[in-house]
Write a protein that holds these residues in place. Structure first.
Motif, short mmCIF file in Angstrom:
data_model
loop_
_atom_site.label_atom_id
_atom_site.label_comp_id
_atom_site.label_asym_id
_atom_site.label_seq_id
_atom_site.Cartn_x
_atom_site.Cartn_y
_atom_site.Cartn_z
N VAL A 1 0.77 -1.41 -0.03
CA VAL A 1 0.00 -0.05 0.02
C VAL A 1 0.76 1.23 -0.11
O VAL A 1 1.71 1.33 0.73
CB VAL A 1 -1.07 0.13 1.17
CG1 VAL A 1 -1.77 1.49 1.24
CG2 VAL A 1 -1.82 -1.18 1.31
N ASP A 2 0.88 1.98 -1.05
CA ASP A 2 1.45 3.29 -1.03
C ASP A 2 0.53 4.46 -0.74
O ASP A 2 -0.11 4.97 -1.53
CB ASP A 2 2.24 3.52 -2.74
CG ASP A 2 3.01 4.76 -2.42
OD1 ASP A 2 2.91 5.62 -1.51
OD2 ASP A 2 3.45 5.25 -3.73
N HIS A 3 0.53 4.53 0.51
CA HIS A 3 -0.47 5.54 1.03
C HIS A 3 -0.03 6.99 0.82
O HIS A 3 -1.03 7.81 0.86
CB HIS A 3 -0.59 5.60 2.56
CG HIS A 3 0.81 5.95 3.51
ND1 HIS A 3 1.94 4.96 3.52
CD2 HIS A 3 1.30 7.16 3.89
CE1 HIS A 3 2.94 5.70 4.24
NE2 HIS A 3 2.57 6.84 4.39
N THR B 1 0.16 8.19 -2.32
CA THR B 1 -0.46 8.42 -3.47
C THR B 1 -2.09 8.86 -3.35
O THR B 1 -2.80 7.82 -2.80
CB THR B 1 -0.27 7.52 -4.58
OG1 THR B 1 -0.98 6.24 -4.27
CG2 THR B 1 1.10 7.17 -4.84
N THR C 1 -4.39 5.74 -4.21
CA THR C 1 -4.67 4.67 -3.15
C THR C 1 -5.40 4.97 -2.09
O THR C 1 -5.98 4.27 -1.54
CB THR C 1 -3.05 4.34 -2.92
OG1 THR C 1 -2.27 3.97 -3.97
CG2 THR C 1 -3.19 3.23 -1.89
N ARG C 2 -5.30 6.28 -1.56
CA ARG C 2 -5.94 6.59 -0.41
C ARG C 2 -7.50 6.66 -0.67
O ARG C 2 -8.32 6.31 0.06
CB ARG C 2 -5.56 8.08 0.03
CG ARG C 2 -4.05 7.99 0.65
CD ARG C 2 -3.90 9.41 1.30
NE ARG C 2 -3.94 10.49 0.61
CZ ARG C 2 -3.04 11.10 -0.08
NH1 ARG C 2 -1.84 10.64 -0.16
NH2 ARG C 2 -3.23 12.32 -1.00
N ASP D 1 -9.08 4.86 -2.88
CA ASP D 1 -9.59 3.49 -3.24
C ASP D 1 -9.83 2.88 -1.89
O ASP D 1 -10.85 2.30 -1.89
CB ASP D 1 -8.61 2.69 -4.32
CG ASP D 1 -8.78 3.35 -5.65
OD1 ASP D 1 -9.75 3.99 -6.04
OD2 ASP D 1 -7.87 2.93 -6.45
#
Length: 900
Positions: free
Chosen positions: A618-620, A622, A625-626, A628
């Motif tokens: 999880v690349d928080h 971006t 990503t947050r 979704d």
């Protein structure tokens, strides 16, 4: 100049060699020195303090003795070595900086202060015939990391050695001088507060530049220039009207239309006013690089008529040995273009060769604008006509704080070149949050007290015991400047105690005397208050303990409810955290915010309300990503409960001790007296003064002999671990005495226990780096990982030993040793095994951010320094040999170039 008949004999000879007349403070200090006194000289930057140090060199040579000239940093040592070599010749001047050893037996040796401290502890033969020691920048003894070294040298130097201490202007020079008189004998204190080049203060608002001070300002009354105040008010009113008139608004009110003048335009404006060369201080390395890039994009060219061949020759002198393959990685071509356009950055993240090039070009007038961090203000001889401050706030390692008057003076002290400029200029760039009155206060304050940072450590303590014995060591610690200042503070406390005791006697008489009923009654009242405070504190502690335990138990994917603050609502755990005492798990809320939460965000302990599946990675950072994940969190159907409330019942409702005290209070004869509440006010005052008096007594008790008590605790731990036995230093203790590193005891333990056996050179370098490297981000990276199994094993063993050491330190009430930090393991391993610079930089740093080339070189040299000590001190010949090989493997390419 011609000899002056009023000067003493040697000073007259010395002055005849100078091209300028000595200032009064220089004559006063030099005369005192020739008459056999020690000297403390406090004067502003650029005032010419080093002339007094150079006279000490002259006296030593004239008498057939030796002079050591010490500086706090290697760059200054190299600078002074060049100056003295030019005057006295290479055969009479040496250099010792740890990295370099040139002619160490010369009658004049320039060195860093740490080198002299180490020589004293080793009883080096080089100290024979030493007659004078110059301690340049002696105010460094306030530095919380390295300051103790200066006091160690001052305390340990032979009484026959004349000490010349050179300091920036400090407001307690007399106090410092009084201490020097106590520990070194007759010491002349010479203070000069006159800047050799007058400094004018300005504020730039947009393209307009104003004087900061009104012409009627004086030492007693500081007035801000009325034209400046009027223009700022007009500008703010215009912005406000334009904003409320229909312009777009941001959150919280009208939009600010003011934009600071772009840097290229600031420099162009200074150029129009004839105020270049200039140093612009920006308190961030990235900010300095960004400012330079902005100027390059703008097409600004300040090179003027500079000879490009001269610029190229200086660049080649410093960088000619850099591997060609690394130039692209180092940003060499952009850096070179900037220099040709008269522009540069200067900060610790740059390669040393680049920094030294910038310094030489700036001094020669070939670079006219430099963007620098505050490190440039600490001793580097690089003055300008003008200093620009973009902001008056900087990050101090813990928080963003406003500049102190001392910091402001240190930075603006670079403005005005002696012998070149008739005046210097300090320019503050105005922004809406800048209060011109506060700027005037910074610029006019003259209070910069020097505070000792001296405290005993393991290496210092073991050396003191070895040289003096424990009793004499305690006496020496009690003579430190730190204890001197502490004892002076005790005088005021004792007077306060005496004053309060008199007041208590008067109040007790009003309450019927010391043995009267009312004092007993109010004593009960005070005990009830104290017990209630204890119970409230215990309740808060229990609540926090439960909250910490609950946060520690959370797992990845747990859905929780944040119960307080702006982030209240559902959240999912992205990254658990089990840090003892202060877990801060990484979460994502249903409002798409990602960050770390703490126990303060939960009025009641956090409990999982359910779980949701998360992607493996999880690349928080971006936004997509947050977005979704927040959508997935909302779709779980889990709902946050009503905001929980803490139990409001009074603490201690069922406490037996509190109940007994309350019953005793109600049964006391004074409880039913008609004048009870009138006397209660006197009783409250009596109790308040009694508490204050007891607090002062405790401060006196903890302050008196505080360093000796710390020393005793250190000795207790060293005895427990076998470094000291029955007051004598053991063989293991002597090894510790030769290790000069922040983690000295941990290094000694690792060597003694053989934790680093069986490693290859690159592996040993990687393991040793965890005791040297410090991440720039908050909190280092602590975890037993590494590129090879031997590294992982050795790092795990080192961390386990550090953990045992911290437990022992806690039991002995000592400050904890610093944590190992694994942020440099990958980078130094790759470099030491021969990988390319680009790959080594990528494998270094904090949280995926590669190290800058300058930081990489600096940490490599720190590792080299510790490996050299391991090579010299390890009993295990295999470990010693591996350390020597590791040093050779690291000292290549950019690390070997410009080793100063």
């Amino acid at each position: 100049m011609r000899p002056n008949a009023s000067l003493t004999a040697e000073l007259s000879r010395f002055a005849a060699q100078l091209t300028f007349e000595l200032d009064p403070f220089q004559r006063q200090a030099c005369t005192a020195l020739e008459e056999g006194h020690g000297v403390l000289v406090c004067a502003p930057t650029g005032a010419g303090k080093t002339v007094v140090g150079e006279f000490a060199v002259h006296l030593a040579l004239a008498s057939g003795g030796k002079c050591f000239y010490t500086t706090p940093i290697k760059a200054l040592s190299n600078q002074k070595f060049a100056d003295l070599t030019a005057r006295y010749g290479r055969e009479r001047v040496g250099l010792l900086t740890g990295d370099q050893s040139i002619n160490p037996d010369a009658p004049v040796v320039v060195m860093t202060t740490e080198v002299l401290r180490n020589m004293i502890y080793a009883s080096s033969d080089t100290l024979r015939s030493l007659s004078h020691v110059v301690m340049d920048e002696v105010h460094y003894l306030a530095d919380r990391f390295r300051g103790a070294v200066w006091e160690e040298v001052i305390l340990h130097l032979s009484p026959e050695v004349r000490l010349v201490s050179l300091s920036a202007t400090v407001s307690n020079a007399e106090e410092f001088g009084a201490w020097m008189e106590t520990v070194r004998g007759n010491t002349a204190v010479v203070v000069d507060e006159t800047r050799p080049v007058p400094l004018w203060q300005h504020v730039m608002v947009g393209r307009r530049m104003f004087d900061l001070f009104d012409s009627e300002s004086s030492d007693q009354r500081v007035l801000v220039d009325s034209d400046l105040v009027r223009f700022i008010k007009q500008r703010e009113n215009a912005d406000r009207m334009e904003s409320w008139g229909g312009g777009p608004r941001g959150r919280g009110g009208p939009r600010r239309f003011f934009r600071p003048l772009p840097r290229p335009e600031v420099l162009a404006r200074l150029d129009e006013e004839g105020l270049l060369p200039a140093i612009t201080f920006i308190f961030s390395r990235a900010g300095c690089d960004g400012a330079l890039a902005q100027c390059l994009r703008s097409g600004l060219d300040l090179g003027g008529s500079s000879d490009p061949e001269v610029v190229d020759a200086i660049i080649e002198k410093h960088t000619g040995e850099l591997p060609r393959a690394d130039l692209e990685v180092l940003g060499y071509w952009e850096w070179r273009e900037a220099l040709h356009r008269g522009l540069a950055a200067h900060h610790a993240g740059m390669l040393p060769a680049f920094r030294h090039t910038v310094e030489e070009l700036f001094v020669k007038g070939l670079v006219r604008a430099v963007f620098a961090t505050e490190t440039l203000a600490l001793g580097i001889n690089m003055p300008a006509r003008t200093v620009v401050l973009e902001r008056l706030v900087k990050f101090n390692g813990e928080t963003h704080a406003e500049l102190t008057p001392g910091e402001y003076t240190q930075l603006t002290g670079r403005a005005g070149r002696r012998g070149i400029d008739v005046e210097g200029h300090a320019v503050v760039l105005w922004q809406p949050e800048v209060d011109t009155s506060a700027v005037a206060g910074l610029a006019s304050t003259r209070t910069y007290p020097l505070r000792s940072s001296f405290k005993p450590g393991y290496n210092m303590s073991i050396n003191l015991i070895d040289r003096l014995g424990a009793e004499e060591a305690r006496l020496l610690l009690e003579r430190s400047f730190a204890q001197f200042q502490a004892d002076r503070s005790v005088v005021g406390l004792v007077r306060g105690i005496e004053r309060n005791e008199g007041q208590l006697r008067k109040l007790a008489a009003q309450l019927g005397g010391e043995d009267g009923d009312f004092l007993e009654y109010f004593g009960l009242r005070e005990r009830i208050k104290q017990r209630e405070r204890q119970l409230n504190q215990q309740t808060r502690t229990d609540r926090r303990t439960a909250g910490v335990a609950a946060l520690t138990e959370l797992r990845r994917g747990d859905v929780i409810a944040i119960g307080a603050g702006r982030r209240a609502g559902l959240a999912v755990i992205l990254e658990p955290d089990a840090t003892p005492g202060d877990p801060r798990p990484l979460v994502l809320t249903e409002d798409k915010w990602a960050g770390r939460v703490s126990v303060a965000d939960f009025p009641v302990p956090a409990q999982p309300l359910g779980r949701m599946r998360l992607p493996r990675r999880v690349d928080h950072r971006t936004a997509r990503t947050r977005r979704d994940l927040a959508s997935a969190l909302r779709s779980t159907g889990i709902t946050a409960p009503h905001r929980p409330r803490r139990d409001k019942r009074a603490a201690g409702a069922d406490d037996s001790e509190l109940g007994a005290l309350r019953r005793a209070l109600r049964a006391h004869p004074a409880h039913t007296r008609a004048d009870r509440e009138q006397l209660a006010r006197i009783g409250e005052r009596y109790n308040r003064v009694a508490r204050e008096t007891e607090s002062m007594r405790q401060k006196v008790a903890t302050t008196t002999n505080s360093l000796a008590r710390t020393f005793d605790r250190i000795v207790g731990l060293l005895e427990e671990r076998g470094f000291v036995h029955e007051g004598e230093v053991t063989g293991d203790g002597r090894r510790l005495a030769r290790i000069y590193a922040e983690s000295d005891l941990l290094v000694a333990e690792c060597l003694r226990q053989g934790l680093w056996r069986g490693l290859g050179p690159a592996e040993l370098a990687a393991v040793v780096s965890v005791l040297v490297y410090e991440s720039r981000s908050e909190g280092g990276y602590l975890g037993a990982t590494g590129p090879t199994e031997p590294i992982r094993r050795a790092v795990a063993a080192t961390i386990a030993e550090w953990s045992r050491l911290r437990n022992d330190e806690s039991e002995h009430r000592l400050a904890p040793s610093r944590e190992p930090d694994l942020g440099f393991v990958g980078g130094i391993y790759k470099w030491a095994r021969g990988d390319a610079l680009a790959d080594s930089l990528l494998a270094s740093g904090d949280q995926g951010t590669p190290l800058s080339a300058g930081d990489f070189v600096r940490w490599c040299r720190q590792v080299i320094d510790l490996l050299d000590q391991i090579n010299s001190n390890a009993d295990d010949t295999e470990v010693a040999g591996t350390a020597a090989k590791a040093v050779r493997a690291i000292r290549r390419g950019v690390v070997a170039v410009d080793a100063a």
